[in-house]
Design an enzyme around this catalytic site. Structure first.
Site, mmCIF file in Angstrom:
data_model
loop_
_atom_site.group_PDB
_atom_site.id
_atom_site.type_symbol
_atom_site.label_atom_id
_atom_site.label_comp_id
_atom_site.label_asym_id
_atom_site.label_seq_id
_atom_site.Cartn_x
_atom_site.Cartn_y
_atom_site.Cartn_z
ATOM 1 N N LEU A 15 -22.345 8.419 -12.966
ATOM 2 C CA LEU A 15 -23.733 7.959 -12.930
ATOM 3 C C LEU A 15 -24.043 7.160 -11.675
ATOM 4 C CD1 LEU A 15 -24.212 6.809 -16.649
ATOM 5 C CD2 LEU A 15 -24.983 8.941 -15.593
ATOM 6 N N GLY A 16 -23.055 6.431 -11.161
ATOM 7 C CA GLY A 16 -23.282 5.620 -9.971
ATOM 8 C C GLY A 16 -21.995 4.957 -9.524
ATOM 9 N N GLY A 62 -20.383 1.804 -6.564
ATOM 10 C CA GLY A 62 -20.573 0.807 -5.519
ATOM 11 C C GLY A 62 -19.237 0.465 -4.916
ATOM 12 N N GLY A 63 -19.197 -0.603 -4.158
ATOM 13 C CA GLY A 63 -17.960 -0.957 -3.479
ATOM 14 C C GLY A 63 -16.849 -1.379 -4.416
ATOM 15 N N THR A 111 -19.718 3.857 -12.514
ATOM 16 C CA THR A 111 -20.302 3.991 -13.840
ATOM 17 C C THR A 111 -20.319 5.466 -14.211
ATOM 18 O OG1 THR A 111 -21.727 2.091 -13.370
ATOM 19 C CG2 THR A 111 -22.277 3.411 -15.285
ATOM 20 N N ASP A 162 -29.249 -13.294 -13.859
ATOM 21 C CA ASP A 162 -29.694 -12.209 -12.966
ATOM 22 C C ASP A 162 -30.836 -11.411 -13.596
ATOM 23 O OD1 ASP A 162 -29.702 -10.868 -10.566
ATOM 24 O OD2 ASP A 162 -28.105 -9.464 -11.118
#
Length: 619
Positions: A18-19, A21-22, A26, A146
Site C-alpha cells: 500500500l505504501g 517510506g524510509g 504498509t 499528530d
C-alpha cells in the site's frame, strides 16, 4: 523480504503493497477473509541506537494503545496484532496488523471536492465526533500528538476515525516532571498543526486541542493554516474572514482550541463537548404529532430548549388563507456522507426515512428525525440515478447506470429482487398508486414491471428512443413521457396506448411532475417552467427561472407551491399565480433533486456538492 502471497504467523496472507517510506512499509493482508493493514517498521534503517530504540518504542506503544481502545473512531487491533519477524539479514521486522478503514482521509476528501469549505452543521458533527475520540484517548492518559487532516479518515458510515498513533505519548508523572524540568522529549511536528509547546518538545494533552482547532480552520476555509497571517500582538491566527458562513460562537470555539498557551485552551475533551452544546445549532427535526392537544397547559411540559414552541408552531397549519408559509424559508440541516453527486431523493410516506442515491454508487437511508444514517446499500456497480418508495412504505426501488433495478425491503435493507430484463441504463423510477407495478425509463425504453415477481410486463412504444423522463398521474392511469427533442406524450401504462402529444416544446425537457390532484402537469426546460392541462393539452402558464437548467420539479401537497432546482439555487413558486415566492441558496454546486416531505412541511434537496439540505418554511 515481504512480498505478495507470503503467509505470516500462519494467518495473514499478504495481498499488496500500500505504501512505503524510509523506515517502513504498509501492506494489505487477508486475515481469514477480512482485509486488514500490516504496518512494518524497519528499525535497522535508523543510524543511531538511540533513534532505533525510540522508533521501536513508539511502534510498540501504538500497538498497545490501539489494542486497549475500543471505539468506532479508532482502528481496531487485536491483542496479538503486534509481532516480530526476522528478515534474510537477521534483522528484526516489527509488525502491526490493524483494521483497514475504507475511505478517504480528510485531506484527500477536501482535495476531491475542490477544497470547498464545509458547512457549519458538518463542522459541529465532526468536531463532536473527534472530541469523543479524544475523550477515549485522553482517558487512557495518552496524547496523540499528530492530529491533522491526513490522519483523520471518513468511514463509509460518515463516522470519522483517528489514525496514526505512532506519535502517541503516555502522560505519566515521570513525563510531566520532565516537562517541568524543561527536559525536551521526542518532537513530532506537522507544519501548521503542531502547537508551540510541542515544537519545543513539551507536548501535553491540550496540544491535541490546538491541532484539532487548526484542522477545523482548514476544513472551514479550504486553506492550509500556514496560509493565514498571525496577529503580531496576540499571535492569534487571522482566519475568520475566510469562513463568513459560520457563527461567531463556533469561530470563538476554534480560537479557544488554538490558544497560544495550553492553559488558555479547553482542559479536557468534555469541556469541548460542553462548548458544542452551547452553540446554537438546529436540534433534530421533530415528527408532527398525530393529534395536537390544544387544551394542554404549557406548564405541564418539561423545560424545552429556546425556540421549541416556535419550532412546533411552524409545523402547524396556518390560520391565514392568504399567506403562503413558503414565502420565506430557512435551512434546517445539512447532511453529508456521500462521496459524489446526490442525484436522487425519496421520502417515506410516514415522513421518518429519507433515501438518497448518489453517483458514488451508494444508496443511503437516513433518519429524517435525527439526520443519522440508518443503512447504506452498496450493491450497485455504477452511479445511482433514481430512487422510489412504494406508497405503503414497504419497498424501495433503486435504479442505476449499471443497467439494473433493485427492489429492497425499506425497513431492513434486504434485497428482494434485481430487475434486469432488456438491460438499459436506468434514469427514472416511479411506483403505481397501488404499489403493484413499477415504471422505469432508460436510454431507449419505458418499461412496466410487476413489483411482487420482478417480471417485465410491457414496454411503451412510440418516441421512446429519445425518452428520458417519465411521470405518473396520482391515480396511475396516465404516464407522461418527455423526450430530448422537447416532445411531451401521454400514455396509458396499462394498455400501452398513446393518448396525446403536446406541441410548442422548443427545447429539451429536463424535469416533469404532476400536481397531487393530477389536473396540472409541470415541465421544466433550460430556463423555464411550463404548466399544462393534461386533459386538453393546452398550456396554462409559463414562467422563467433565474438560472439555466431545471433539474427537478416537485409540487407541495398544499396545492399551491411548486419547487424547482434551478442551477445552484431552489426556486419556490405559487404556481397558480406565477409568482416567485423565494429562492433558497446554500448549495455551492448544481441542485440535482428536490422533494417535499412531512406533508409538505419540509423540503429536501440533493446537490452536486455532495450534500443534502433540509429546508422549512419560516412562520
Amino acid at each position: 523480504m515481504i512480498q505478495p502471497g507470503l503467509l505470516l504467523q500462519d494467518r495473514y496472507r499478504v495481498h499488496k503493497l500500500l505504501g512505503k517510506g524510509g523506515f517502513g512499509q504498509t501492506f494489505e493482508v487477508d486475515d481469514g477473509g477480512t482485509v486488514k493493514v500490516l504496518k512494518i517498521l524497519r528499525a535497522d534503517r535508523f543510524q543511531s541506537p538511540e533513534g532505533k530504540k525510540k522508533a521501536v518504542s513508539l511502534f510498540q506503544r501504538e500497538a498497545l494503545v490501539l489494542s486497549r481502545l475500543q471505539h468506532p473512531g479508532i482502528p481496531k487491533v487485536e491483542r496479538d496484532g503486534y509481532f516480530t519477524l526476522a528478515d534474510g539479514n537477521g534483522e528484526q521486522l516489527h509488525c502491526l496488523v490493524m483494521e483497514k478503514i475504507e475511505g478517504l482521509n480528510l485531506k484527500q476528501w477536501q482535495s476531491k471536492r475542490g477544497n470547498q469549505p464545509i458547512p457549519q452543521e458538518q463542522a459541529l458533527i465532526w468536531l463532536k465526533q473527534l472530541a469523543d475520540i479524544l475523550a477515549q484517548v485522553h482517558q487512557q492518559e495518552l496524547v496523540h500528538r499528530d492530529i491533522k487532516p491526513s490522519n483523520i479518515m471518513i468511514r463509509s458510515t460518515g463516522q470519522l476515525a483517528l489514525i496514526d498513533f505512532g506519535a502517541v505519548r503516555e502522560i505519566t508523572e515521570t513525563f510531566l516532571q520532565k516537562q517541568k524540568q524543561n527536559a525536551t522529549g521526542t518532537v513530532i511536528i506537522s507544519a501548521g498543526y503542531t502547537p508551540p509547546e510541542q515544537a519545543e518538545g513539551h507536548a501535553v494533552a491540550q496540544s491535541d486541542f490546538f491541532a484539532l482547532g487548526r484542522t477545523f480552520v482548514y476544513l472551514l476555509t479550504g486553506k492550509h493554516p500556514n496560509d493565514f497571517d498571525k496577529d503580531p500582538r496576540t499571535g492569534r491566527l487571522q482566519w475568520r474572514e475566510s469562513a463568513p458562513h459560520i457563527s461567531r460562537e463556533l469561530a470563538d470555539l476554534i480560537d479557544y482550541l488554538m490558544a497560544t498557551f495550553p492553559g488558555k485552551r479547553p482542559q479536557t475533551p468534555q469541556m469541548i463537548l460542553r462548548c458544542l452544546e452551547e452553540i446554537v445549532s438546529p436540534p433534530p427535526l421533530p415528527l408532527p404529532p398525530p393529534i395536537v392537544e390544544q387544551t394542554r397547559s404549557s406548564d405541564s411540559y418539561p423545560s424545552k430548549p429556546k425556540g421549541f414552541l416556535s419550532l412546533i408552531s411552524s409545523f402547524l397549519p396556518t390560520t391565514s388563507t392568504n399567506s403562503n408559509p413558503w414565502a420565506k424559508a430557512r435551512l434546517r440541516r445539512t447532511l453529508t456522507g456521500h462521496g459524489d453527486v446526490v442525484k436522487a431523493i425519496a421520502i417515506s410516506p410516514d415522513g421518518q426515512t429519507l433515501v438518497t442515491g448518489s453517483y458514488d454508487k451508494t444508496v443511503k437511508l437516513w433518519s429524517l428525525n435525527t439526520g443519522e444514517v440508518r443503512n447504506t446499500l452498496n450493491d450497485h456497480t455504477h452511479r445511482i440515478t433514481s430512487v422510489a418508495i412504494s406508497p405503503d412504505g414497504q419497498t424501495l426501488a433503486t435504479g442505476s447506470y449499471d443497467k439494473t433495478i433493485r427492489l429492497w425491503a425499506l425497513s431492513t435493507g434486504e434485497l428482494l429482487h434485481t430487475l434486469t430484463g432488456r438491460p438499459d441504463r436506468v434514469r427514472y423510477l416511479a411506483f403505481s398508486p397501488n404499489g403493484q407495478t413499477l415504471i422505469s425509463s432508460g436510454d431507449w425504453e419505458i418499461k412496466i414491471w410487476a413489483v411482487r415477481t420482478g417480471k417485465l410486463l410491457r414496454i411503451l412504444a412510440g418516441n421512446s428512443n429519445s425518452a428520458r423522463i417519465v411521470a405518473l398521474t396520482p391515480d396511475g392511469h396516465t404516464c407522461a413521457v418527455a423526450s430530448l427533442d422537447g416532445t411531451l406524450e401521454l400514455w396509458n401504462p396499462h394498455t400501452g396506448r398513446l393518448l396525446r402529444t403536446f406541441s410548442n416544446q422548443l427545447t429539451e425537457i429536463t424535469s416533469l411532475a404532476y400536481s397531487l390532484d393530477g389536473q396540472v402537469l409541470a415541465s421544466g426546460s433550460s430556463n423555464a417552467i411550463h404548466l399544462w392541462n393534461p386533459t386538453t393539452g393546452k398550456q396554462l402558464r409559463g414562467f422563467s427561472t433565474q438560472s439555466s437548467g431545471t433539474a427537478s420539479i416537485t409540487f407541495n401537497p398544499d396545492g399551491k407551491t411548486l419547487a424547482c432546482a434551478s442551477g445552484k439555487i431552489i426556486e419556490l413558486w405559487n404556481w397558480q399565480t406565477g409568482k416567485r415566492l423565494c429562492t433558497l441558496s446554500g448549495h455551492f454546486r448544481a441542485v440535482e433533486s428536490v422533494a417535499f416531505g412531512l406533508k409538505g412541511q419540509i423540503l429536501v434537496s440533493g446537490s452536486s456538492d455532495q450534500t443534502i439540505k433540509i429546508w422549512q418554511p419560516m412562520s
